[in-house]
Design a protein around this motif. Sequence first.
Motif, PDB file in Angstrom:
ATOM      1  N   MET A 268     -45.734  52.488  10.520  1.00 26.68           N
ATOM      2  CA  MET A 268     -44.778  53.057   9.609  1.00 26.68           C
ATOM      3  C   MET A 268     -43.581  53.548  10.416  1.00 26.68           C
ATOM      4  N   THR A 269     -42.389  53.212   9.945  1.00 20.90           N
ATOM      5  CA  THR A 269     -41.182  53.602  10.658  1.00 20.90           C
ATOM      6  C   THR A 269     -40.370  54.582   9.823  1.00 20.90           C
ATOM      7  N   VAL A 270     -39.433  55.225  10.476  1.00 15.40           N
ATOM      8  CA  VAL A 270     -38.538  56.159   9.808  1.00 15.40           C
ATOM      9  C   VAL A 270     -37.376  55.372   9.220  1.00 15.40           C
ATOM     10  N   GLY A 271     -37.099  55.589   7.954  1.00 14.75           N
ATOM     11  CA  GLY A 271     -35.990  54.898   7.294  1.00 14.75           C
ATOM     12  C   GLY A 271     -34.717  55.721   7.374  1.00 14.75           C
ATOM     13  N   ASP A 272     -33.592  55.032   7.376  1.00 13.76           N
ATOM     14  CA  ASP A 272     -32.296  55.689   7.411  1.00 13.76           C
ATOM     15  C   ASP A 272     -31.830  55.928   5.981  1.00 13.76           C
ATOM     16  N   ILE A 273     -31.744  57.181   5.589  1.00 18.20           N
ATOM     17  CA  ILE A 273     -31.340  57.508   4.226  1.00 18.20           C
ATOM     18  C   ILE A 273     -29.913  58.062   4.167  1.00 18.20           C
ATOM     19  N   SER A 274     -29.147  57.852   5.221  1.00 18.38           N
ATOM     20  CA  SER A 274     -27.787  58.387   5.244  1.00 18.38           C
ATOM     21  C   SER A 274     -26.858  57.654   4.286  1.00 18.38           C
ATOM     22  N   ALA A 275     -27.242  56.455   3.844  1.00 23.93           N
ATOM     23  CA  ALA A 275     -26.387  55.696   2.929  1.00 23.93           C
ATOM     24  C   ALA A 275     -26.579  56.098   1.474  1.00 23.93           C
ATOM     25  N   ILE A 276     -27.547  56.966   1.195  1.00 23.03           N
ATOM     26  CA  ILE A 276     -27.786  57.403  -0.185  1.00 23.03           C
ATOM     27  C   ILE A 276     -26.792  58.499  -0.531  1.00 23.03           C
ATOM     28  N   SER A 277     -26.075  58.307  -1.630  1.00 28.72           N
ATOM     29  CA  SER A 277     -25.070  59.296  -2.028  1.00 28.72           C
ATOM     30  C   SER A 277     -25.736  60.489  -2.701  1.00 28.72           C
ATOM     31  N   GLY A 278     -24.996  61.562  -2.776  1.00 30.23           N
ATOM     32  CA  GLY A 278     -25.503  62.763  -3.445  1.00 30.23           C
ATOM     33  C   GLY A 278     -25.716  62.551  -4.931  1.00 30.23           C
ATOM     34  N   GLY A 279     -24.835  61.765  -5.546  1.00 29.27           N
ATOM     35  CA  GLY A 279     -24.978  61.473  -6.964  1.00 29.27           C
ATOM     36  C   GLY A 279     -26.229  60.673  -7.275  1.00 29.27           C
ATOM     37  N   LEU A 280     -26.533  59.705  -6.428  1.00 29.35           N
ATOM     38  CA  LEU A 280     -27.754  58.910  -6.620  1.00 29.35           C
ATOM     39  C   LEU A 280     -28.989  59.780  -6.438  1.00 29.35           C
ATOM     40  N   PHE A 281     -28.969  60.651  -5.447  1.00 34.28           N
ATOM     41  CA  PHE A 281     -30.104  61.537  -5.219  1.00 34.28           C
ATOM     42  C   PHE A 281     -30.309  62.478  -6.405  1.00 34.28           C
ATOM     43  N   ALA A 282     -29.232  63.090  -6.891  1.00 32.06           N
ATOM     44  CA  ALA A 282     -29.333  64.023  -8.016  1.00 32.06           C
ATOM     45  C   ALA A 282     -29.789  63.312  -9.282  1.00 32.06           C
TER      46      ALA A 282
END
Length: 66
Positions: free
Chosen positions: A1-15
């Motif tokens: 299992m590897t660590v994924g890069d979630i820096s491309a997820i916007s705040g609006g998508l997360f909310a």
Amino acid sequence: MTVGDISAISGGLFATGAIFILLIFSLLSFGILRMFQHKIRTGWFSFAGAVVSAVAFGLILNQWFV
């Protein structure tokens, strides 16, 4: 299992995801609770609300974030 890069997820998508996930699963659990309380009609309305919320979530994701 590897660590994924979630820096491309916007705040609006997360909310949006967080709100809809909380809404869908709370309606599902409320529907199950109502079924155990023998309030069948209210339980089915909660299940229907969860399905409608899931469809709305899919449409919003498709329209705004894809």
